[in-house]
Design a protein around this motif. Structure first.
Motif, PDB file in Angstrom:
ATOM      1  N   TRP A 113     -10.474   3.303  12.973  1.00 53.47           N
ATOM      2  CA  TRP A 113     -10.466   4.800  13.467  1.00 53.47           C
ATOM      3  C   TRP A 113      -9.026   5.151  12.818  1.00 53.47           C
ATOM      4  O   TRP A 113      -7.999   4.503  12.980  1.00 53.47           O
TER       5      TRP A 113
ATOM      6  N   THR B  45     -17.250   0.061  17.849  1.00 53.15           N
ATOM      7  CA  THR B  45     -17.805   0.197  16.472  1.00 53.15           C
ATOM      8  C   THR B  45     -18.966   0.938  16.307  1.00 53.15           C
ATOM      9  O   THR B  45     -20.109   0.340  16.600  1.00 53.15           O
TER      10      THR B  45
ATOM     11  N   TYR C  71     -13.797   7.480  12.317  1.00 54.26           N
ATOM     12  CA  TYR C  71     -14.495   6.265  12.184  1.00 54.26           C
ATOM     13  C   TYR C  71     -14.613   6.193  10.611  1.00 54.26           C
ATOM     14  O   TYR C  71     -15.515   6.984  10.177  1.00 54.26           O
TER      15      TYR C  71
ATOM     16  N   CYS D 132     -19.909  10.448  16.520  1.00 60.12           N
ATOM     17  CA  CYS D 132     -20.233   9.099  16.970  1.00 60.12           C
ATOM     18  C   CYS D 132     -21.206   8.924  18.332  1.00 60.12           C
ATOM     19  O   CYS D 132     -21.110   9.704  19.198  1.00 60.12           O
TER      20      CYS D 132
ATOM     21  N   GLN E 160     -10.109   4.593  18.987  1.00 56.35           N
ATOM     22  CA  GLN E 160      -9.394   5.966  18.859  1.00 56.35           C
ATOM     23  C   GLN E 160      -8.533   6.517  19.992  1.00 56.35           C
ATOM     24  O   GLN E 160      -8.649   7.311  20.649  1.00 56.35           O
TER      25      GLN E 160
END
Length: 127
Positions: free
Chosen positions: A110, A42, A99, A127, A64
């Motif tokens: 995701w 996360t 995300y 990310c 992912q």
């Protein structure tokens, strides 16, 4: 001697009054593919960029990768907030993933960028 034969037939040996059981059998292999190490990640980034799904029934996952748990599904017309993206190098060569938060359902997770409109039109942080 009879006691030892009976114990051996049951898979147990009795030596000097001590019961010795065989080692436990390994549990059977699961047929399901284990989740990848990046499932459950996360990130804290939030680009706050709007978008929507380009297909119906797009899986929103906890990571992912297609082996990660599905948290919900997104549909055309759902309002999204893109938080950040991860490319193939950070996810084992498995494409670009976004995300996001599906503001229509409240699910955050995701989704593959292949099923999203708006990604690429506005800058989204990595990310």
């Amino acid at each position: 001697m009879k006691r030892l034969v009976i114990g051996a037939a049951l898979g147990v040996a009795i030596l000097s009054g001590v019961i010795v059981a065989p080692p436990a059998l390994a549990s059977p292999a699961h047929s399901a593919t284990p989740q990848a190490a990046w499932c459950g990640w996360t990130p804290a980034n939030n680009s706050n960029v709007p978008g929507t799904f380009s297909n119906a029934g797009v899986n929103i996952r906890n990571g992912q990768y297609t082996n990660c748990t599905v948290l919900g599904a997104g549909y055309n017309g759902h309002d999204l907030t893109f938080r950040c993206f991860a490319d193939g190098t950070s996810v084992g060569g498995n494409g670009v993933w976004i995300y996001l938060t599906d503001r229509t359902t409240g699910v955050t997770g995701w989704a593959s960028a292949a099923y999203i409109w708006g990604y690429g039109e506005n800058p989204i942080v990595h990310c």
